[in-house]
Enzyme design. Structure first.
Site, short mmCIF file in Angstrom:
data_model
loop_
_atom_site.label_atom_id
_atom_site.label_comp_id
_atom_site.label_asym_id
_atom_site.label_seq_id
_atom_site.Cartn_x
_atom_site.Cartn_y
_atom_site.Cartn_z
N GLN A 127 1.04 -1.07 0.24
CA GLN A 127 0.29 0.04 0.07
C GLN A 127 0.79 1.12 0.18
OE1 GLN A 127 -3.29 -0.27 -0.79
NE2 GLN A 127 -3.76 2.15 -0.18
N GLU A 223 -16.71 3.67 -4.99
CA GLU A 223 -15.66 3.35 -5.71
C GLU A 223 -16.58 1.67 -6.29
OE1 GLU A 223 -11.94 2.07 -3.38
OE2 GLU A 223 -11.52 4.19 -3.77
N HIS A 226 -15.16 -1.78 -5.27
CA HIS A 226 -14.15 -2.35 -4.51
C HIS A 226 -15.94 -3.58 -3.40
CE1 HIS A 226 -11.32 -1.44 -0.70
NE2 HIS A 226 -12.06 -1.95 -0.32
#
Length: 259
Positions: A127, A223, A226
């Site tokens: 990340q 999103e 997701h």
């Protein structure tokens, strides 16, 4: 319930004093704010706070591991590890949910819908890399350091605050979108594969984690790719009422505080 509800304002305030404490450990996303009872909105059902509390799944608790909240206000200190399963592309995820994931993928395929798993489990290091790449891309486009970080925060969680670390998350794009050059864009929401997920994922225990209109609570813009596993009874409730995880957890915590 009516007598108990008279305490909701005080209890909600007390709960919110507890929940944001971990925000001191991480630079919080500028778009997120602590969830409070007055911010809970059932966008699908229009249910009142009392109706939402009364309709909560009977045995649901906020301590359910599948409901683990990771966001800018609730970061983790180190990577979460588990027994991993693998997608066809080799993306890792928690093996405990492999049956639900593959059932969803197979049922979609039976209707001619196929998905590319863009991302699943992700470490803190990965990340960190993703954020660095995105920030540098914005800098290369001429944005200032502050603006580059601000724009990145819209979709990229802090390194130690990504839901992907749970192993319960998939970024999914239908091949109907990928084959025409589509990527991680809000425009994906109009594709048939995205619509199918939005309407059916809850049946397999998955929720659309970052829907429209809830950015102030989730911290992230819409999103449509997701999806987060939470378990069927939780997913069905959130889907039916139009709630996000932050709202659902606060409702559970409120009920627990009242009992």
């Amino acid at each position: 319930m009516t007598k108990r509800l008279s305490k909701l304002g005080i209890l909600g305030f007390l709960i919110m004093l507890i929940l944001p404490l971990q925000s001191l450990k991480v630079q919080a996303n500028a778009y997120i704010q602590p969830t409070t009872l007055d911010l809970i909105v059932a966008t699908k059902s229009g249910a009142s706070l009392q109706e939402l509390l009364e309709d909560l799944p009977e045995n649901a608790t906020s301590s359910d591991p599948n409901l683990m909240l990771i966001n800018a206000l609730h970061p983790i200190e180190s990577d979460l590890w588990m027994d991993f399963a693998y997608t066809d592309k080799g993306e890792m995820f928690d093996s405990a949910i492999s049956g639900y994931y593959y059932q969803m993928i197979n049922d979609a395929a039976a209707q001619g819908i196929y998905y590319d798993v863009v991302s699943a489990y992700r470490t803190i290091e990965e990340q960190t890399y993703n954020r660095t790449v995105r920030i540098n891309a914005y800098l290369a486009e001429g944005y200032s350091q502050a603006d580059a970080i601000n724009l990145t925060d819209r979709y990229y969680a802090p390194a130690n605050a990504s839901e992907h670390n749970t192993g319960l998350v998939f970024d999914l794009l239908g091949y109907d979108w990928v084959n025409i050059g589509g990527g991680l864009s809000a425009d994906y929401a109009y594709q048939y594969s995205a619509v199918w997920l939005a309407e059916n994922a809850y049946q397999y225990g998955f929720i659309l984690r970052y829907p429209e209109g809830k950015t102030h609570l989730t911290g992230y813009y819409f999103e449509p790719w997701h999806y987060r596993y939470v378990g069927y009874e939780h997913a069905e409730y959130m889907f039916r009422h139009g709630l996000v995880l932050e709202e659902y957890l606060l409702l559970l915590q409120t009920r627990e505080a009242l009992n």
